[in-house]
Design a protein around this motif. Sequence first.
Motif, short mmCIF file in Angstrom:
data_model
loop_
_atom_site.label_atom_id
_atom_site.label_comp_id
_atom_site.label_asym_id
_atom_site.label_seq_id
_atom_site.Cartn_x
_atom_site.Cartn_y
_atom_site.Cartn_z
N VAL A 88 23.57 8.19 25.53
CA VAL A 88 22.41 8.87 24.96
C VAL A 88 21.11 8.48 25.66
O VAL A 88 20.09 9.13 25.51
CB VAL A 88 22.34 8.56 23.45
N ARG A 89 21.17 7.43 26.48
CA ARG A 89 19.99 7.00 27.21
C ARG A 89 19.75 7.83 28.46
O ARG A 89 18.67 7.74 29.07
CB ARG A 89 20.15 5.53 27.63
N ALA A 90 20.73 8.62 28.87
CA ALA A 90 20.68 9.30 30.17
C ALA A 90 20.62 10.81 29.99
O ALA A 90 21.13 11.36 29.01
CB ALA A 90 21.92 8.92 30.99
N PRO A 91 20.01 11.51 30.95
CA PRO A 91 19.98 12.98 30.89
C PRO A 91 21.34 13.56 31.19
O PRO A 91 22.19 12.93 31.83
CB PRO A 91 18.97 13.35 31.98
N VAL A 92 21.58 14.76 30.74
CA VAL A 92 22.88 15.40 30.93
C VAL A 92 23.21 15.56 32.40
O VAL A 92 24.38 15.55 32.80
CB VAL A 92 22.93 16.75 30.20
N GLU A 93 22.19 15.65 33.26
CA GLU A 93 22.43 15.80 34.69
C GLU A 93 23.16 14.60 35.28
O GLU A 93 23.82 14.71 36.32
CB GLU A 93 21.10 16.00 35.44
N SER A 94 23.07 13.45 34.62
CA SER A 94 23.72 12.25 35.14
C SER A 94 25.23 12.37 35.12
O SER A 94 25.94 11.60 35.78
CB SER A 94 23.30 11.02 34.32
N MET A 95 25.74 13.36 34.38
CA MET A 95 27.18 13.55 34.30
C MET A 95 27.80 13.90 35.64
O MET A 95 28.98 13.66 35.87
CB MET A 95 27.52 14.64 33.29
#
Length: 460
Positions: free
Chosen positions: A307-314
């Motif tokens: 939850v700390r990271a943006p979805v783009e980090s996926m």
Amino acid sequence: MKCFIPLKLVSILPLFIHTLFLTANVFAIPAPRQDSSTSSKYDIVSSNLCDANVKQYSGYIQVSPSTHMFFWFFEARHNPKTAPLTLWLTGGPGCSSLNGLFVEVGPCKTENNGSSTITNPESWTEVSNVLFLDQPSGVGFSYSDDVYNVTSSEQASADMYKFLQLFFQRFPQYSKLDFHIFGESYGGRFATSLGKYIIDSNNKYENGKNEKTKINLKSVGLGNALINFLIQWKSLTDFMANNSYVSINETIINQMIDAWPACEKATTKCNQEKLANVCLRAVDVCAGSNTSYASYYSNTGLSQYDVRAPVESMTSVLSPDYVNYITKPDVLQEIGANSKIKYLVCSGRVGLNLYPELPLDFSSELEFLLENGIGALIYHGDADWICLEMALNLNWKCKSKFSSAPMKEWSVDGTSAGQVKCADNLSFVTIYNSGHEAPADQSKAAFDMFTKWISNIKIE
């Protein structure tokens, strides 16, 4: 009918579910493949890659006339003759366990865009022999000569059990060691299913009905594991409202709450009927459309795994640096991998084949292990929403004892690392400041947890 999973929902489903289409043909969830063949083939090499200071073996074990399972095994850095043996299974379903090797718990990690490796001082091979297995067939470097589709965790367990039997025949020096299975994400299902398969097979061994090697199973470790779809998905809204990292728009949370009854109804029906088309319908209702329960989470713009990271980090989950390393021609040759296999971190085909069992509840298999004296370590990163309710819901002899056990702080080298709740042979651990791949985010804490667990030392 076909159900479309929008790309923006990539972060909603378990680690791998990055696929597009679900084929909803009506069929019952199948039993394991029955293979009467006794033929076997070993295509194994020994290299000095990753950790030149320990014995290591990699390559293929042929578990059927057409199915070749790839593994990479490392002896423990200390006392390998008496250290336990740990099997690591990455989830997905359909993701390679080499991700666990290079990104999380293995003896080395890659650097410089995969051009070289560096030693991992907090590798779990410090205290355990570790076996990384690409499974089911079609995952990572594992392959079949014909079209062989694994469509259930039970079927995958039959293949893994055959693999282990052949592995112990080839390397009998490891067959008497204490054995632990660690499964991450969907790998938790593989771990519990294989654990039950081993216990059932061991019972036949003790009754004189099984000539196979008895496997000395001691525990299963479940990292951010999806065991009970119904309970764990419902808890997503609680996590969104109460996590300690970000504040999420209340409108989105309320939209999910309103959409939950339809998801709950469809999932319940799946567990009652256990038919593929019914279960795929549950996946569609829960995450397939733009107004489904989980679809609203995508509106947060946050990664479901952290939850700390943006979805783009996926995107980095499916394109880690280590892929550049292991697909180099010289490395492929060194580890004995089939150079004709296109290595993917996660296989779309394998994931699709296992999709129908996604909403099924695997709690009974975990309960079976607990009742049979097998230890269970359930751990999760506190920035990932897989949570405690699943463990509290388990029906076993120490359920009330576990429920009333206090949640205690756990420290590593004098620094708070997380919280622990335990009773009898079940422990639940929260690892602070970590997401779905907790050992990658907090390697020291995860190593401390693992070391104490396999050594039967209280985690505190």
